[in-house]
Design a protein around this motif. Structure first.
Motif, PDB file in Angstrom:
ATOM      1  N   THR A  76       0.833  -1.205   0.000  1.00  0.00           N
ATOM      2  CA  THR A  76       0.000   0.000   0.000  1.00  0.00           C
ATOM      3  C   THR A  76       0.864   1.251   0.000  1.00  0.00           C
ATOM      4  OG1 THR A  76      -1.733  -1.182   1.189  1.00  0.00           O
ATOM      5  CG2 THR A  76      -1.831   1.216   1.236  1.00  0.00           C
ATOM      6  N   PHE A  77       1.936   1.242   0.769  1.00  0.00           N
ATOM      7  CA  PHE A  77       2.844   2.378   0.818  1.00  0.00           C
ATOM      8  C   PHE A  77       3.478   2.631  -0.545  1.00  0.00           C
ATOM      9  CE2 PHE A  77       7.248   3.849   1.261  1.00  0.00           C
ATOM     10  CZ  PHE A  77       7.013   5.111   1.773  1.00  0.00           C
ATOM     11  N   VAL A  78       3.944   1.570  -1.200  1.00  0.00           N
ATOM     12  CA  VAL A  78       4.594   1.727  -2.505  1.00  0.00           C
ATOM     13  C   VAL A  78       3.601   2.257  -3.543  1.00  0.00           C
ATOM     14  CG1 VAL A  78       5.689   0.455  -4.395  1.00  0.00           C
ATOM     15  CG2 VAL A  78       6.387   0.029  -2.048  1.00  0.00           C
ATOM     16  N   VAL A  79       2.417   1.680  -3.589  1.00  0.00           N
ATOM     17  CA  VAL A  79       1.403   2.121  -4.548  1.00  0.00           C
ATOM     18  C   VAL A  79       1.014   3.574  -4.286  1.00  0.00           C
ATOM     19  CG1 VAL A  79      -0.999   1.789  -5.259  1.00  0.00           C
ATOM     20  CG2 VAL A  79       0.510  -0.174  -5.035  1.00  0.00           C
ATOM     21  N   THR A  80       0.826   3.928  -3.038  1.00  0.00           N
ATOM     22  CA  THR A  80       0.456   5.301  -2.687  1.00  0.00           C
ATOM     23  C   THR A  80       1.567   6.280  -3.050  1.00  0.00           C
ATOM     24  OG1 THR A  80      -0.904   4.486  -0.873  1.00  0.00           O
ATOM     25  CG2 THR A  80      -0.292   6.806  -0.801  1.00  0.00           C
ATOM     26  N   THR A  81       2.806   5.894  -2.795  1.00  0.00           N
ATOM     27  CA  THR A  81       3.937   6.756  -3.137  1.00  0.00           C
ATOM     28  C   THR A  81       3.995   7.009  -4.638  1.00  0.00           C
ATOM     29  OG1 THR A  81       5.173   5.931  -1.237  1.00  0.00           O
ATOM     30  CG2 THR A  81       6.435   7.026  -2.960  1.00  0.00           C
ATOM     31  N   PHE A  82       3.866   5.967  -5.441  1.00  0.00           N
ATOM     32  CA  PHE A  82       3.879   6.137  -6.899  1.00  0.00           C
ATOM     33  C   PHE A  82       2.709   6.994  -7.365  1.00  0.00           C
ATOM     34  CE2 PHE A  82       6.364   1.959  -7.561  1.00  0.00           C
ATOM     35  CZ  PHE A  82       7.563   2.630  -7.391  1.00  0.00           C
ATOM     36  N   PHE A  83       1.539   6.768  -6.790  1.00  0.00           N
ATOM     37  CA  PHE A  83       0.360   7.535  -7.168  1.00  0.00           C
ATOM     38  C   PHE A  83       0.553   9.019  -6.859  1.00  0.00           C
ATOM     39  CE2 PHE A  83      -3.658   9.451  -5.784  1.00  0.00           C
ATOM     40  CZ  PHE A  83      -4.368   9.387  -6.967  1.00  0.00           C
ATOM     41  N   LEU A  88       1.850  14.628  -8.354  1.00  0.00           N
ATOM     42  CA  LEU A  88       2.692  15.808  -8.198  1.00  0.00           C
ATOM     43  C   LEU A  88       3.275  16.244  -9.541  1.00  0.00           C
ATOM     44  CD1 LEU A  88       4.154  17.847  -6.326  1.00  0.00           C
ATOM     45  CD2 LEU A  88       5.989  16.164  -6.150  1.00  0.00           C
ATOM     46  N   LEU A  89       3.774  15.304 -10.319  1.00  0.00           N
ATOM     47  CA  LEU A  89       4.304  15.641 -11.641  1.00  0.00           C
ATOM     48  C   LEU A  89       3.223  16.229 -12.540  1.00  0.00           C
ATOM     49  CD1 LEU A  89       6.682  12.647 -12.460  1.00  0.00           C
ATOM     50  CD2 LEU A  89       7.288  14.966 -11.732  1.00  0.00           C
ATOM     51  N   ARG A  90       2.042  15.644 -12.498  1.00  0.00           N
ATOM     52  CA  ARG A  90       0.926  16.152 -13.301  1.00  0.00           C
ATOM     53  C   ARG A  90       0.562  17.577 -12.871  1.00  0.00           C
ATOM     54  NH1 ARG A  90      -2.015  11.746 -13.258  1.00  0.00           N
ATOM     55  NH2 ARG A  90      -2.867  12.179 -11.210  1.00  0.00           N
ATOM     56  N   GLN A  91       0.564  17.829 -11.585  1.00  0.00           N
ATOM     57  CA  GLN A  91       0.270  19.171 -11.068  1.00  0.00           C
ATOM     58  C   GLN A  91       1.332  20.174 -11.494  1.00  0.00           C
ATOM     59  OE1 GLN A  91      -0.202  19.033  -6.826  1.00  0.00           O
ATOM     60  NE2 GLN A  91      -2.260  19.856  -6.934  1.00  0.00           N
ATOM     61  N   GLN A  92       2.597  19.777 -11.467  1.00  0.00           N
ATOM     62  CA  GLN A  92       3.672  20.670 -11.887  1.00  0.00           C
ATOM     63  C   GLN A  92       3.529  21.022 -13.371  1.00  0.00           C
ATOM     64  OE1 GLN A  92       7.165  18.488 -10.720  1.00  0.00           O
ATOM     65  NE2 GLN A  92       7.319  19.567  -8.765  1.00  0.00           N
ATOM     66  N   ARG A  93       3.183  20.014 -14.190  1.00  0.00           N
ATOM     67  CA  ARG A  93       2.967  20.283 -15.618  1.00  0.00           C
ATOM     68  C   ARG A  93       1.795  21.226 -15.832  1.00  0.00           C
ATOM     69  NH1 ARG A  93       2.159  14.980 -16.953  1.00  0.00           N
ATOM     70  NH2 ARG A  93       3.925  13.931 -16.053  1.00  0.00           N
ATOM     71  N   GLN A  94       0.719  21.034 -15.108  1.00  0.00           N
ATOM     72  CA  GLN A  94      -0.444  21.908 -15.238  1.00  0.00           C
ATOM     73  C   GLN A  94      -0.107  23.330 -14.790  1.00  0.00           C
ATOM     74  OE1 GLN A  94      -3.298  19.831 -12.835  1.00  0.00           O
ATOM     75  NE2 GLN A  94      -4.107  18.645 -14.559  1.00  0.00           N
ATOM     76  N   PHE A  95       0.656  23.447 -13.740  1.00  0.00           N
ATOM     77  CA  PHE A  95       1.055  24.765 -13.256  1.00  0.00           C
ATOM     78  C   PHE A  95       1.917  25.477 -14.300  1.00  0.00           C
ATOM     79  CE2 PHE A  95       3.886  27.543 -10.736  1.00  0.00           C
ATOM     80  CZ  PHE A  95       2.913  28.381 -10.199  1.00  0.00           C
ATOM     81  N   THR A  96       2.854  24.742 -14.904  1.00  0.00           N
ATOM     82  CA  THR A  96       3.699  25.321 -15.942  1.00  0.00           C
ATOM     83  C   THR A  96       2.868  25.770 -17.134  1.00  0.00           C
ATOM     84  OG1 THR A  96       5.540  23.919 -15.249  1.00  0.00           O
ATOM     85  CG2 THR A  96       5.674  24.877 -17.452  1.00  0.00           C
ATOM     86  N   GLU A  97       1.917  24.937 -17.552  1.00  0.00           N
ATOM     87  CA  GLU A  97       1.046  25.307 -18.667  1.00  0.00           C
ATOM     88  C   GLU A  97       0.215  26.543 -18.333  1.00  0.00           C
ATOM     89  OE1 GLU A  97      -1.318  21.946 -19.775  1.00  0.00           O
ATOM     90  OE2 GLU A  97       0.448  20.699 -20.132  1.00  0.00           O
ATOM     91  N   LEU A  98      -0.255  26.636 -17.115  1.00  0.00           N
ATOM     92  CA  LEU A  98      -1.046  27.790 -16.686  1.00  0.00           C
ATOM     93  C   LEU A  98      -0.209  29.067 -16.711  1.00  0.00           C
ATOM     94  CD1 LEU A  98      -3.669  28.959 -15.470  1.00  0.00           C
ATOM     95  CD2 LEU A  98      -2.741  28.366 -13.229  1.00  0.00           C
TER      96      LEU A  98
END
Length: 121
Positions: A76-83, A88-98
């Protein structure tokens, strides 16, 4: 029943009842709320019937119930960490696009006089 069970089971009952009440009151996030109810109910059963974890572990070929619990928590820890990392990466990309879209939408119209004027002699 042990002292821990006397403390944990009523607490888990209250938490589970609150989760169920919120599940039926709100229409958003039902899948996540249902999953949380399942986790709380599983914890309740595991604490109420501790031998059940050992029986399940033996059925799966694992020696002890605590080992099964540790394996499940590790996965559960590993899956949650990857998720969360992917989110976080998706949010950073969205922030950059914004930021890029805002920069293109509203370019600065004025100029900074410190850089545009020639030095006075």
């Amino acid at each position: 029943m042990t002292a821990f069970q006397w403390l944990a089971l009523p607490t888990l009952s209250i938490v589970l009842l609150v989760e169920i009440a919120v599940l039926f009151r709100t229409s958003t996030g039902r899948t996540f709320r249902l999953f949380r109810c399942l986790v709380w109910a599983s914890a309740f059963v595991a604490i109420a019937v501790p031998d059940l974890m050992t029986q399940l572990a033996n059925f799966l070929g694992i020696g002890l119930g605590v080992n099964l619990l540790v394996y499940l928590l590790t996965l559960t820890f590993v899956v949650t960490t990857f998720f969360l990392y992917a989110k976080l990466l998706r949010q950073q990309r969205q922030f950059t696009e914004l930021v890029r879209a805002l920069a293109l939408q509203k370019p600065e119209t004025g100029s900074d006089s410190r850089y545009d004027s020639e030095p006075k002699a």
